[in-house]
Design a protein around this motif. Structure first.
Motif, mmCIF file in Angstrom:
data_model
loop_
_atom_site.group_PDB
_atom_site.id
_atom_site.type_symbol
_atom_site.label_atom_id
_atom_site.label_comp_id
_atom_site.label_asym_id
_atom_site.label_seq_id
_atom_site.Cartn_x
_atom_site.Cartn_y
_atom_site.Cartn_z
ATOM 1 N N VAL A 74 -104.460 -39.836 16.629
ATOM 2 C CA VAL A 74 -104.927 -40.663 17.741
ATOM 3 C C VAL A 74 -105.167 -42.072 17.222
ATOM 4 O O VAL A 74 -105.937 -42.275 16.271
ATOM 5 C CB VAL A 74 -106.218 -40.098 18.359
ATOM 6 N N GLY A 75 -104.491 -43.031 17.835
ATOM 7 C CA GLY A 75 -104.627 -44.425 17.451
ATOM 8 C C GLY A 75 -105.199 -45.256 18.568
ATOM 9 O O GLY A 75 -105.667 -44.726 19.585
ATOM 10 N N PRO A 76 -105.178 -46.582 18.407
ATOM 11 C CA PRO A 76 -105.711 -47.482 19.444
ATOM 12 C C PRO A 76 -105.033 -47.312 20.801
ATOM 13 O O PRO A 76 -105.651 -47.553 21.834
ATOM 14 C CB PRO A 76 -105.456 -48.877 18.866
ATOM 15 N N GLN A 77 -103.758 -46.894 20.783
ATOM 16 C CA GLN A 77 -103.026 -46.733 22.034
ATOM 17 C C GLN A 77 -102.960 -45.279 22.490
ATOM 18 O O GLN A 77 -102.200 -44.954 23.409
ATOM 19 C CB GLN A 77 -101.609 -47.295 21.874
ATOM 20 N N GLY A 78 -103.726 -44.419 21.861
ATOM 21 C CA GLY A 78 -103.759 -43.031 22.276
ATOM 22 C C GLY A 78 -103.075 -42.106 21.288
ATOM 23 O O GLY A 78 -102.707 -42.510 20.175
#
Length: 272
Positions: free
Chosen positions: A81-85
């Protein structure tokens, strides 16, 4: 496009290599990540990430074939899971990939049941006669050589592409090219879609020649969308490679018997 179902061209020996290639392609396909889930109706990000990592390791990639360098960052097969989902994680590869060897492994990978079944149908119908004419060992070398020619031919035209190249169609296109050279007058039963599927018996030069012309037209970009994922150039190069390799054998190849009807199994073998 007509659908071949049977050729009237008996063989003298059992095509063990052709059968083994078909079995190997099915086994590899069933072992490809995501296939079992797709059959069961399951799908998801984890399945996609696993498949991306698998293809990056075993598929042929044009820019790797041309430049001889593999990426330092690849999909790991895990989900994060990153900043964009949510997305697929990447990292340094935990394996050493040989671009030339990846051409061989890519010949046994397929993206869907339709991709696999279409390729295996053509191999089953036309591969047995090429194996019968060349012998088992030379047939293996012929098949692999056509597959390599197809992959590298495609890579030369798409040298900067990072998309994975998979499928046996380049090698099988070589089988079709060899068949056209050695058995142009052999009769092939096909299904022609015209309101319903009409069964017709056509000469091989008509069936395979029209197939090649269609691939050549599509490889130029005519009649297909830019989003198409079929490597038509690989089909064209593989077909031409098969023709060139089979050409020296054409004079010593006996013509197929004149068909009197639709024959199967032992009835299609001489002396039975």
């Amino acid at each position: 496009m007509v659908i071949p179902v049977h050729d009237v061209n008996p063989v003298r020996r059992t095509p063990y290599v052709t059968y083994a290639l078909i079995a190997a392609n099915f086994l590899v396909f069933l072992g490809t990540p995501g296939v079992a889930g797709s059959v069961a109706g399951e799908s998801g990000l984890a399945q996609l990430c696993h498949l991306q990592a698998f293809l990056d390791q075993w598929a042929a990639v044009p820019r790797e074939l041309i430049h001889g360098q593999t990426p330092t960052i690849v999909p790991t097969g895990d989900v994060g899971v990153g900043p964009q989902g949510p997305g697929c994680l990447v990292g340094p590869p935990e394996y050493d990939k040989s671009p030339p060897l990846s051409v061989l492994t890519a010949m046994f990978l397929h993206g869907s049941w339709l991709h696999l079944l279409g390729n295996m149908l053509f191999l089953l119908i036309f591969g047995n006669n090429i194996e019968d004419r060349l012998g088992h060992l030379r047939y293996v070398l012929f098949y692999v050589a056509c597959g390599y020619a197809a992959a590298y031919g495609f890579a030369l035209v798409n040298a900067d592409s990072g998309d994975p190249l998979i499928g046996a169609s380049g090698a099988i296109a070589g089988v079709l090219g060899g068949y056209l050279v050695l058995y142009p007058k052999a009769r092939v039963w096909v299904l022609v879609p015209f309101l319903i599927f009409l069964p017709l018996r056509l000469p091989a030069w008509t069936v395979l020649g029209s197939w090649f012309v269609l691939q050549a037209v599509y490889s130029s970009g005519a009649g297909v969308s830019e989003a198409g994922t079929v490597a038509y150039v690989a089909h064209v190069v593989g077909f031409l490679a098969g023709m060139v390799l089979a050409w020296p054998l054409r004079q010593g190849t006996p013509p197929p018997p004149e068909p009197r009807g639709m024959l199967f199994g032992r009835r299609a073998r001489p002396g039975r």
